[in-house]
Write a protein that holds these residues in place. Structure first.
Motif, PDB file in Angstrom:
ATOM      1  N   ARG A  51     -20.520  32.283  23.253  1.00  0.00           N
ATOM      2  CA  ARG A  51     -20.966  33.532  23.678  1.00  0.00           C
ATOM      3  C   ARG A  51     -19.874  34.093  25.176  1.00  0.00           C
ATOM      4  O   ARG A  51     -19.531  35.045  25.281  1.00  0.00           O
ATOM      5  N   ALA A  52     -19.678  32.774  26.130  1.00  0.00           N
ATOM      6  CA  ALA A  52     -18.617  32.973  27.081  1.00  0.00           C
ATOM      7  C   ALA A  52     -17.477  33.326  26.561  1.00  0.00           C
ATOM      8  O   ALA A  52     -16.622  34.608  27.293  1.00  0.00           O
ATOM      9  N   ALA A  53     -16.923  32.888  25.702  1.00  0.00           N
ATOM     10  CA  ALA A  53     -15.587  32.974  25.116  1.00  0.00           C
ATOM     11  C   ALA A  53     -15.504  34.341  24.677  1.00  0.00           C
ATOM     12  O   ALA A  53     -14.639  35.292  24.791  1.00  0.00           O
ATOM     13  N   GLY A  54     -16.592  34.954  23.881  1.00  0.00           N
ATOM     14  CA  GLY A  54     -16.691  36.242  23.213  1.00  0.00           C
ATOM     15  C   GLY A  54     -16.877  37.341  24.120  1.00  0.00           C
ATOM     16  O   GLY A  54     -16.311  38.514  23.974  1.00  0.00           O
ATOM     17  N   SER A  55     -17.507  37.141  25.403  1.00  0.00           N
ATOM     18  CA  SER A  55     -17.540  38.012  26.544  1.00  0.00           C
ATOM     19  C   SER A  55     -16.197  38.098  27.354  1.00  0.00           C
ATOM     20  O   SER A  55     -16.123  39.039  28.122  1.00  0.00           O
TER      21      SER A  55
END
Length: 122
Positions: free
Chosen positions: A80-84
């Motif tokens: 989720r962090a990488a995608g954001s």
């Protein structure tokens, strides 16, 4: 780890509340932009066993790590962090002694996953 009421934020930061229960007395609209990830929290049974004195901190940490491995919740949080586009993930908690809490265990698991060479998992 930061206190849940710390409203300062850095650019490209994903702020995630990692407590199973929403902080008492805090309205959700008081914490805008904060994700609440109950999947990355210890199970209710594990949390109750720790607070009831049925587990040592070491046994709790081992069981919590096993829960995270089974559920994939730590990996999902990193994804989720990488995608954001976040460069920083701040784990927020309402626990007074965060350095000896589940949040510290989760932070260690996330750091270990990030330090693992690509392709080495699984």
């Amino acid at each position: 780890m930061r206190d849940v009421l710390d409203t300062s934020a850095e650019p490209a930061e994903l702020r995630v509340l990692v407590d199973r229960l929403w902080p008492r007395g805090v309205r959700k609209d008081r914490l805008p932009g904060i994700a609440w990830d109950t999947d990355a929290c210890p199970s209710d049974a594990l949390r109750r066993a720790l607070h009831g004195g049925d587990l040592s901190r070491e046994e709790f940490a081992a069981r919590y790590r096993a829960e995270l491995a089974r559920s994939g919740a730590a990996d999902a949080l990193l994804a989720r962090a990488a995608g954001s586009g976040a460069r920083t993930v701040s784990l927020l908690t309402d626990v007074r002694a965060a350095e000896s809490s589940h949040a510290a265990v989760l932070a260690a698991v996330l750091e270990e996953a990030l330090a693992e060479p690509r392709g080495a998992a699984g």
